[in-house]
Scaffold this active site. Structure first.
Site, short mmCIF file in Angstrom:
data_model
loop_
_atom_site.label_atom_id
_atom_site.label_comp_id
_atom_site.label_asym_id
_atom_site.label_seq_id
_atom_site.Cartn_x
_atom_site.Cartn_y
_atom_site.Cartn_z
NE ARG A 208 2.26 -44.00 -24.85
CZ ARG A 208 3.34 -43.49 -25.43
NH1 ARG A 208 4.04 -44.21 -26.29
NH2 ARG A 208 3.72 -42.26 -25.17
CG ASP A 209 0.88 -45.42 -16.59
OD1 ASP A 209 1.27 -46.57 -16.28
OD2 ASP A 209 1.09 -44.42 -15.89
CB ILE A 210 -4.42 -49.40 -18.15
CG1 ILE A 210 -4.94 -48.55 -19.32
CG2 ILE A 210 -5.57 -50.02 -17.37
CD1 ILE A 210 -5.61 -49.36 -20.39
CG ASN A 214 -3.10 -43.88 -13.81
OD1 ASN A 214 -2.94 -42.97 -13.00
ND2 ASN A 214 -2.16 -44.23 -14.68
#
Length: 889
Positions: A208-210, A214
């Site tokens: 959900r937070d690519i 990250n």
């Protein structure tokens, strides 16, 4: 505050908040046991909770009280010890927490770690839940491209922490820029990210937070995916679903909007396709050195509107707009496939994106190997439709004008076609059909072995005579192409692959000679018929990659070809056969997860036609439907879904036996597949029964030594081996070796497969010398047939490694397993029994080589595949688990 007291406060608050407000004070007073600090702290937290319960504008239930409680807590400082690690210095400060560099404080080796703790200002019930969730998720993920979880807990001051592998690297975008990577190198790097996300999805985790920050890359070029802080489990339990709902508000505060998908911004349902969008945004950044949208000067609301409504600029256009000459030069390389791949991943509608990260990776690989990709650019109709939907009022007059213009042009075009031309075209098609029918009627009523069982010798004679007669025939090229293609098809059915190939070449030459008729319905139909038959021939001759490429391109052609001159029945027929053919090609290439999708497509379309009724429905029912079930059942078994495989195969057999016709090769194929499935389920009596029934049908239709008879014999041999009748099984395999040599020659994958099976049988008899001879011969032949690697090459390497383990040749075993894993990772990365076996036995070799820490990753990967694919009670799991335990001891 003492850690034990803080635990008590958290527990009491959790219990009390579930009670009616009127009962909370008395409950807390009883449970506090006279500790005023505990009582007052819990009541203060409950007071905040009760006053804000119905106020969605406040960020958390206990944010204010928790901050007050912890105001005197000490933050981590250099020299503090967390577990066996000493804090060195802070190295990062994110939105929800701080990260500190730690080093192992004791032991005989050095180790650096990253220690992550929550910011005190964000110390809320939601942040605690999210932090605990992150720990649970990371502890379940073991992949070389995901930062490893080392430990977690709470400090003496009650602050939760996570200890992770320390990644000494830079963000993936920085790495690309610093090393001036070209497009192929950036794609190779991106494939590592895809591998990590695919693994997470296989373990039911959506990241959900690519985003670039990250994804770190170390000096060796290894990618590490970080920060599963807002990750979501795909399949939540009932309680987990409630937790996920409670975390929605917390999630919205830590989301990175510039990288978020439209459904994340809108608060809609999150699926693995949300990560596909994030991956598309990351790939856009890697290819262009720019994010999807310029967020430098936008408000939150305008940014969200941009993500939801604005169509991104294609990567090639974005490069052309750059002021950097090096970036502008990339535009040419990006135009076409890479533009299409990125834009497919960035579709606003999740249903229009890649259905999975595996499919995303598949298209990247296909592009790199110059194969057609599956993604298609948005059609003009789709783009116009979306434009009109976004600009309804302003485009009404334009739409009316376009409609009038198109209608007028059609009328003009129709008027330009004379009645004479129309008559000539119709007459030509009728002539082709008539001449073809005339030549075929007498020759081929008995030619197809599926139609008249037991006449394969006379069929061969008929076909040979037809081939001679065809050379004497001087007719229209389309007629010659159609007749040559039919001859090729029958030769293919008979197992005469050289003759089939020769007739297919003639058919293609005749088709090329008639290219002036390329808009003719007969030409269009014949192009797809010949293409499908050629793909079948490629599969039968072991040319699996070529079959895959050809079938994929035919499907793309079918979607892009004007098929208005074809009947609906013809289009259905082509779609069904091509989807089924693509499933077969994927299955033979060891990609059964993808094969299942295409087999299902073919089955669904067949069922729709049958349900619609009519004469063509009857033809589909008789000739197509059951075989679609058999293909699907085959691949379901290959991925370990034995129960569903049995259901699907029994349904196909039920349909086939209900038809008013003699037992066919389709029925024999289904019986063979069902026997193999019962074999995997351990129901050996049923397995032998269905294998014998299928073999009888095939023997009644085909000559001795036909490839389908060989296949049935192979299943029976496996059944006898399972019953530990090794000598009988070996005898059958040796007979098969002779039959395969006669049928297709020694350079066919089937020949190498029989060698591999003989090696396994001799290994089970502990005759290692003979086993090695067969394995070596099998490996050499597979390596010759598939010089770029294949799942069959990997399978024999695993068997060679297994043999080396039994002979206590540990280094040789390691070398074989490493080579097998490299091939599987690139050629057949789907979870499978072979992938699990390769990982498990490699771990065994590492344990035996006194490398237990290196073995853990492979052991966990193997057991994870076995557990999720086959189950803890499966034979596959128990067998490899026992070998792992034995190696540890």
């Amino acid at each position: 505050m003492e850690q034990q007291k803080w635990f008590l406060i958290k527990q009491l608050f959790s219990e009390a908040q579930a009670l009616p407000t009127a009962e909370q004070q008395g409950y807390v007073q009883r449970k506090s046991e006279g500790d005023e600090q505990v009582y007052e702290s819990v009541m203060q937290m409950l007071g905040v909770e009760n006053s804000t319960r119905n106020n969605p504008n406040l960020s958390g239930i206990i944010a204010a009280s928790a901050s007050q409680l912890l105001i005197d807590d000490q933050a981590l400082q250099a020299g503090d010890v967390v577990e066996q690690f000493k804090v060195v210095e802070p190295i990062g400060d994110g939105g929800m927490g701080s990260v500190f560099l730690g080093e192992r404080a004791e032991g005989d080796f050095e180790q650096l770690v990253a220690i992550k703790v929550i910011h005190r200002k964000h110390f809320t019930v939601q942040s605690l839940q999210r932090f605990i969730r992150e720990r649970q998720i990371l502890a379940s993920l073991h992949h070389k491209n995901i930062a490893s979880f080392i430990g977690g807990g709470e400090t003496q001051h009650g602050q939760p922490y996570i200890i992770l592998e320390y990644v000494d690297g830079v963000t993936i975008t920085q790495y690309c820029q610093q090393h001036r990577l070209d497009i192929p190198q950036r794609l190779d790097l991106f494939k590592q990210v895809l591998a990590a996300v695919i693994y997470a999805h296989q373990n039911l985790v959506v990241h959900r937070d690519i985003k670039p920050s990250n994804v770190l890359v170390n000096a060796q070029g290894d990618v590490k995916l970080l920060d599963f802080g807002i990750a979501k489990l795909v399949q939540e339990s009932h309680e987990g679903a409630n937790l996920a709902g409670d975390l929605t508000q917390e999630f919205s505060r830590v989301l990175t909007p510039a990288n978020a998908s439209p459904e994340q911004v809108l608060g809609s349902n999150i699926t693995t396709r949300s990560d596909v969008y994030g991956l598309g945004a990351l790939l856009m950044h890697l290819l262009t050195d720019e994010p999807v949208f310029d967020t430098s000067a936008t408000t939150q609301s305008s940014l969200e509107s941009m993500i939801v409504d604005q169509v991104p600029v294609r990567p090639s256009f974005k490069c052309l707009e750059s002021t950097d000459e090096h970036i502008r030069k990339r535009a040419k390389s990006l135009k076409g496939d890479l533009d299409t791949i990125v834009m497919k991943a960035l579709q606003k509608d999740p249903e229009r994106r890649y259905s999975s990260t595996e499919h995303f990776l598949e298209d990247i690989v296909r592009h790199q190997r110059n194969y057609p990709i599956s993604a298609k650019p948005d059609s003009l109709v789709y783009r116009v439709t979306k434009f009109v939907q976004r600009n309804t009022l302003s485009t009404v007059l334009v739409s009316l004008f376009l409609t009038s213009l198109i209608s007028t042009s059609i009328v003009i075009m129709q008027q330009s076609i004379t009645i004479q031309n129309e008559r000539d075209a119709a007459l030509k098609q009728a002539f082709i059909a008539q001449e073809t029918a005339k030549f075929m009627t007498d020759m081929f009523d008995a030619a197809d072995p599926n139609i008249h069982a037991g006449e394969s010798i006379s069929v061969k004679s008929l076909v040979d005579q037809a081939a001679v007669d065809l050379d004497k025939l001087n007719s229209d090229p389309l007629i010659m192409a159609q007749l040559s293609g039919t001859l090729s098809s029958v030769y293919n059915q008979l197992g005469e692959y050289d003759l089939s190939s020769s007739m297919m070449e003639k058919a293609e030459q005749y088709l090329f000679a008639s290219k002036q008729d390329s808009e003719n319905a007969s030409y269009i139909a014949l192009k797809f018929l010949l293409g499908n038959e050629k793909a079948n021939l490629l599969v039968n001759t072991g040319q699996y990659d070529q079959a895959l490429s050809l079938t994929a391109s035919l499907i793309q052609d079918l979607e892009n070809t004007d098929t208005s001159s074809l009947s609906a029945e013809q289009i259905d027929n082509f779609y069904i056969w091509l989807e089924y053919g693509l499933g077969s090609a994927y299955s033979y290439s060891g990609r059964d997860t993808l094969a299942i999708e295409h087999y299902q497509n073919a089955l669904t379309r067949s069922e729709q036609v049958v349900a619609a009724g009519g004469e063509y429905a009857e033809e589909i029912l008789i000739n197509h439907l059951s075989s679609r079930y058999f293909g699907l059942g085959h691949s379901l078994r290959r991925v370990g879904d034995y129960a569903q495989s049995k259901i699907v195969l029994l349904r196909g057999i039920e349909i086939e036996k209900s038809l008013d016709k003699p037992p066919s090769l389709d029925l024999a194929h289904g019986l063979n597949q069902l026997a193999d499935t019962y074999l995997q389920l351990g129901e050996l009596e049923l397995a032998e029964k269905y294998a014998q029934e299928g073999l009888t049908i095939r023997r009644n239709i085909h000559d001795y030594g036909h490839i389908e008879i060989i296949a049935s014999t192979g299943v029976l041999s496996n059944i006898y081996a399972k019953q530990k009748h090794y000598d009988r099984s070996i005898e059958m395999r040796e007979e098969m070796l002779n039959m395969v040599e006669q049928a297709v020659g020694k350079e066919h994958p089937f020949y190498a497969s029989v060698l591999d099976a003989l090696g396994n049988l001799h290994m089970l008899k502990n005759d290692y010398q003979k086993a090695r001879r067969y394995f070596d011969d099998s490996y050499e032949l597979f390596a010759l047939i598939f010089p770029e690697g294949h799942i069959y090459v990997a399978k024999t390497l695993v068997n060679l490694g297994d043999l080396a383990l039994r002979e206590d040749k540990i280094q040789l075993a390691k070398d074989n397993f490493e080579q097998a894993l490299q091939i599987l990772t690139s050629k057949a990365p789907d979870p499978s029994e072979l992938m699990a076996k390769a990982n498990a036995l490699y771990a065994v070799s590492l344990y035996k080589n006194a490398q237990p820490e290196a073995a853990i990753e492979y052991e966990e990967s193997a057991l994870n595949i076995l557990q999720t694919t086959f189950g803890l009670d499966s034979f596959e799991y128990k067998t490899l688990y026992q070998r792992l335990q034995s190696a540890k001891n």
